[in-house]
Design a protein around this motif. Structure first.
Motif, PDB file in Angstrom:
ATOM      1  N   GLN A  35      36.164  60.830  70.352  1.00 26.17           N
ATOM      2  CA  GLN A  35      35.158  61.801  69.920  1.00 26.17           C
ATOM      3  C   GLN A  35      35.436  62.266  68.501  1.00 26.17           C
ATOM      4  OE1 GLN A  35      34.007  64.956  72.826  1.00 26.17           O
ATOM      5  NE2 GLN A  35      35.849  64.326  73.893  1.00 26.17           N
ATOM      6  N   THR A  54      34.542  69.270  75.810  1.00 30.48           N
ATOM      7  CA  THR A  54      33.866  68.137  76.458  1.00 30.48           C
ATOM      8  C   THR A  54      34.841  67.373  77.344  1.00 30.48           C
ATOM      9  OG1 THR A  54      32.510  67.930  74.479  1.00 30.48           O
ATOM     10  CG2 THR A  54      32.467  66.078  76.021  1.00 30.48           C
ATOM     11  N   LYS A  68      29.824  59.575  75.368  1.00 26.60           N
ATOM     12  CA  LYS A  68      28.413  59.633  75.758  1.00 26.60           C
ATOM     13  C   LYS A  68      27.728  58.281  75.553  1.00 26.60           C
ATOM     14  CE  LYS A  68      27.917  64.577  75.177  1.00 26.60           C
ATOM     15  NZ  LYS A  68      29.235  64.943  74.586  1.00 26.60           N
TER      16      LYS A  68
END
Lengths: 264, 218
Positions: free
Chosen positions: A124, A138, A176
């Motif tokens: 990320q 997250t 994601k």
């Protein structure tokens, strides 16, 4: 969503039909390892929200197929597109693509020198430039979802195989991704740990994640797959919904394979 | 034999020791930086970088250090590169020579990191550089600290070659003191040896300490 594409395909099988446009499209893909022709003119379409299980004897090319989709293996000819766009050959575009297609490996491959939390935040922060605090939030959310939030501060080697694989799934989910690839995710696990990983995968399938799963877990294929693709000797021999495939396989090779693995 | 010969010449010893230590540290740091870079090039996806790094490594690894000094002093000027004789020539030659051993040690460490680690790093979208700096090198370097310290110990001893090229470090100091005190050659040289040990033994200890400190389970 695009209903026209769904309407074209027969609706059958244990799981609900996916709704979605083609997301991963392989057309006439060929691949050699030296003299070995591992993928022979393979074409496969995976729709958004669809769970495709790839099975077949070892050496049939199923892992290679899986790995070509995020270009961990290059292909000799043919095309692979993701969401309509051809896979970039190299560089930053390829890195961006890989962030978009998560991968879960047979041997977990968690970063051995980083904690569980760092494993899930690294991509990320580095690839998506998410702020560290946000990435940690997250990560904790996803670790909680796969049931290993309490292990966040540990190093991978301190976890059981099942926990490690769930962290690996969390690491992929944290990006994601549009789709997740699973390359024999339970093959390296002790039997009692297989279900905790499969449960997470079934959960993801129910939530509508697009998944390509190379596995020997026929139970998972029956429970969660929309389609089963059977490969042998580098070719897709059969492509059917699970119910049809397991009860009435069309090809001799699939019948032979199933008789060998379903007898015990 | 006069035991006082070492004590009497302590300022000369210390000056020589300082030069040896300085060469070791400066060339050592330079070699680490260049060696890491060469090792990274050696595993890069670009073929031209790999070829360059391999050529650089094979060329320097297979040449005696003294010959490298001669090249720097006698051949480079013919191509218009005139290094100031002495300290910087020594630093340059020692850095280049040591960097390939650093590179080879780091490369073996990179190879020891499982291929799955690199694949996992790529699979979450890290670029080649990011995979290398965040995932591969941190693990590789941990496993190569003992061999790297060996490289640095070898460097500390190799600095003595500079004695032949107008650098007054420990060995040059020893030679001069031996000429001045012909009766006490054994003691003079024993003193030189002691000062080398002052550099190399703590380096070995440091290697053990670091090895324990950075150990982690795979």
């Amino acid at each position: 969503m695009a209903d026209s594409t769904t309407a074209e395909r027969p609706s059958a099988g244990a799981a609900a039909r996916p709704t979605g446009e083609p997301l991963i499209v392989l057309e006439h893909v060929d691949k050699h390892f030296g003299a070995l022709h591992v993928l022979k003119d393979v074409s496969l379409t995976v729709h958004r929200g669809e769970v495709v299980v790839v099975i077949g004897p070892s050496g049939s090319g199923k892992s290679t197929l899986c790995r070509t989709i995020n270009r961990l293996e290059t292909i000799d000819s043919g095309t692979i597109t993701l969401d309509g766009k051809p896979l970039p050959a190299e560089g930053r575009d390829l890195a961006r693509l890989r962030a978009d297609v998560g991968m879960v490996f047979q041997s977990f491959n968690l970063f051995a020198h980083k904690t569980v939390l760092e494993n899930v935040t690294l991509g990320q922060v580095k690839a998506k430039k998410v702020r560290p605090a946000e990435a940690r939030a997250t990560a904790m959310e996803i670790l909680d979802r796969v049931g290993v939030a309490d292990q966040a501060a540990k190093l991978p080697a301190q976890l059981s195989g099942g926990q490690q694989q769930r962290v690996a799934i969390a690491r992929a989910l944290a990006m994601k991704p549009q789709a997740l690839l699973f390359d024999e995710p339970t093959s390296a696990l002790d039997p009692e740990m297989i279900n905790e990983v499969l449960d997470v995968m079934v959960g993801l399938a129910r939530d509508g994640m697009t998944m390509v799963v190379v596995t020997h877990e026929m139970g998972f294929a029956r429970r969660a797959a929309h389609r089963v693709v059977f490969m042998d000797a580098g070719q897709i021999v059969e492509d059917a919904d699970p119910e049809t495939f397991f009860t009435a396989p069309r090809s001799e090779r699939a019948r032979d394979f199933l008789s060998k693995i379903l007898t015990h | 034999m006069d035991l006082m010969v070492i004590a009497d010449n302590m300022p000369a010893y210390l000056a020589g020791f300082r030069m040896t230590a300085q060469l070791t540290i400066v060339a050592g740091l330079g070699a680490l930086v260049i060696g890491l870079t060469v090792a990274a090039m050696r595993v890069s996806p670009l073929g031209s970088l790999r070829v360059f790094a391999a050529t650089y490594t094979e060329l320097l690894r297979n040449m005696p250090l003294t010959l490298i000094f001669f090249f720097a002093v006698l051949v480079l000027p013919q191509f218009g590169v005139v290094l100031p004789l002495g300290y910087w020539t020594a630093v340059g030659c020692l850095t280049a020579y040591t960097s390939v051993f650093v590179a080879e040690a780091v490369r073996s460490g990179i190879n020891a990191v499982g291929v799955g680690q690199a694949e996992a790093a790529r699979a979450i979208g890290l670029t080649f550089g990011q995979s290398l700096t965040s995932v591969i090198l941190p693990q590789a370097v941990r496993s190569v600290i003992p061999p790297l310290i060996n490289v640095i110990i070898a460097l500390a001893k190799n600095t003595s070659v500079a004695a032949g090229f107008a650098v007054v470090e420990l060995t040059a100091t020893g030679r001069r003191l031996a000429q001045q005190n012909p009766a006490d050659v054994v003691l003079v040289l024993a003193g030189v040896a002691l000062f080398y040990l002052v550099v190399t033994i703590p380096a070995g200890q440091l290697a053990n300490l670091l090895e324990r400190k950075v150990a982690f389970a795979r």
